[in-house]
Design a protein around this motif. Structure first.
Motif, short mmCIF file in Angstrom:
data_model
loop_
_atom_site.label_atom_id
_atom_site.label_comp_id
_atom_site.label_asym_id
_atom_site.label_seq_id
_atom_site.Cartn_x
_atom_site.Cartn_y
_atom_site.Cartn_z
N ASP A 1 33.07 41.17 46.55
CA ASP A 1 31.86 40.60 45.73
C ASP A 1 30.62 41.09 45.87
O ASP A 1 30.34 40.05 46.46
CB ASP A 1 32.37 41.17 44.51
N LYS B 1 29.75 40.80 38.47
CA LYS B 1 29.72 40.96 37.06
C LYS B 1 29.97 39.85 36.21
O LYS B 1 30.09 38.77 37.34
CB LYS B 1 30.59 42.64 36.36
N VAL C 1 31.14 46.69 44.58
CA VAL C 1 30.31 46.94 43.72
C VAL C 1 31.08 47.25 41.95
O VAL C 1 31.44 48.07 41.73
CB VAL C 1 29.25 48.12 43.76
N THR C 2 29.92 46.54 40.89
CA THR C 2 30.53 46.67 39.41
C THR C 2 28.49 47.25 38.66
O THR C 2 28.29 46.62 38.66
CB THR C 2 31.40 45.24 38.18
N GLY C 3 29.37 47.02 37.95
CA GLY C 3 28.55 47.33 36.67
C GLY C 3 29.00 45.43 36.36
O GLY C 3 28.83 44.78 36.74
N GLU D 1 30.58 50.76 33.31
CA GLU D 1 30.84 52.43 35.19
C GLU D 1 29.60 51.42 35.39
O GLU D 1 28.87 51.06 35.97
CB GLU D 1 29.85 53.65 34.35
N THR D 2 30.22 51.52 36.89
CA THR D 2 29.36 50.84 37.95
C THR D 2 28.50 51.81 38.36
O THR D 2 28.91 53.02 39.08
CB THR D 2 29.54 50.63 39.05
N ALA E 1 34.42 50.83 44.15
CA ALA E 1 33.51 50.74 42.38
C ALA E 1 34.36 49.25 42.04
O ALA E 1 35.37 49.81 41.74
CB ALA E 1 33.49 51.96 41.66
N SER F 1 34.13 48.47 38.44
CA SER F 1 34.54 48.57 36.90
C SER F 1 33.67 49.75 36.16
O SER F 1 33.47 50.46 36.64
CB SER F 1 33.03 47.64 36.15
N GLN G 1 32.93 59.62 40.40
CA GLN G 1 32.51 57.91 40.75
C GLN G 1 33.08 58.31 42.70
O GLN G 1 32.75 57.45 43.93
CB GLN G 1 33.56 57.06 40.86
#
Length: 265
Positions: A157, A161, A189-191, A197-198, A216, A218, A228
């Protein structure tokens, strides 16, 4: 069993699904029935495989409140669940000892012949409910080599998040470039939280600076998965496959198929 390196080449994007373990021994919410923990993990893993996902991560998702490192009891329980999941399915399996116990994740992966680990805090310094969590890139790379496990992939990551950057001036591009330079095999990569949603633009920004698969991490849902995957190389999906988005609920086969179907899978 497929190799994770083959999975990340899946045309149209690959889906790595979460096996959310019920609370493990030593966790405040543990019900005291390890048999239930193991049975649920295997049941969810089989449902996810039958639903068409490409790989699985076994994680102690429900052990909140998290600490940075797992207790010995939690490591033993997570390893037992991972072992049974890996025996039960024919797709790649990875480990994530949350929040950021990379030594436990890697040890579990090596002990059980897993293909990869998730590393939430690889090159950033963040703060969250665990306190300040420091990057573990050097530690996990060195340990992986020491264990003779250089083929275990590191899915890392950036600006993960459920945390805040201690140095907010560091851009997502800088974190991603640092992760690649430090030896990550893929970038996540995350929200800001589970189920969120990312941002597609954030995925795009990361892809502009690295030559690695970008996932992505999350908020992937049936309504946005196709969009996405026009940018992301893959996704990690967890709560979307649970009724009500609750991580303690069992995986719902129909929800798995609802997301996988738009991918033609």
């Amino acid at each position: 069993m497929k190799d994770i390196k083959d999975v990340i080449k899946v045309r149209g994007g690959f889906v790595i699904a979460m096996v959310h373990c019920l609370p493990l021994p030593g966790s405040p919410a543990c019900r005291g029935d390890m048999g239930e923990v193991l049975e649920r993990a295997v049941e969810d893993a089989r449902t996810l495989e039958r639903g068409g996902v490409d790989a699985l991560i076994v994680e102690n998702t429900n052990d909140a409140p998290f600490t940075e490192l797992l207790t010995k009891a939690q490591v033993a329980a997570l390893s037992a669940a991972t072992a049974l999941v890996r025996q039960a399915v024919g797709i790649p399996v990875g480990s994530d000892a949350s929040f950021n116990d990379c030594e436990a994740s890697l040890g579990i992966a090596v002990a059980n012949g897993c293909d990869f680990v998730r590393v939430p805090v690889f090159v950033d310094t963040v703060s969250n409910w665990c306190g300040v969590v420091n990057p573990c890139a050097h530690k996990v790379i060195e340990l992986r080599h020491h264990l003779g496990a250089d083929d275990v992939m590191l899915l890392c990551d950036v600006q993960v998040k459920h945390s805040s950057m201690l140095l907010p001036q560091v851009s997502i591009e800088e974190s991603a470039a640092n992760a690649e330079a430090a030896g990550a095999d893929a970038i996540i990569v995350t929200g800001t939280t589970t189920g969120e949603e990312t941002p597609i633009d954030m995925i795009r920004r990361v892809k502009s600076v690295v030559d690695l698969p970008v996932l992505a991490g999350s908020g992937i849902s049936p309504t946005d998965v196709v969009e996405q995957f026009k940018v992301a190389d893959g996704a990690i999906v967890g709560s979307t496959f649970k009724k009500g988005g609750l991580t303690t609920n069992p995986v719902d086969y129909d929800l798995v198929r609802t997301l996988m179907r738009p991918l033609g899978r």
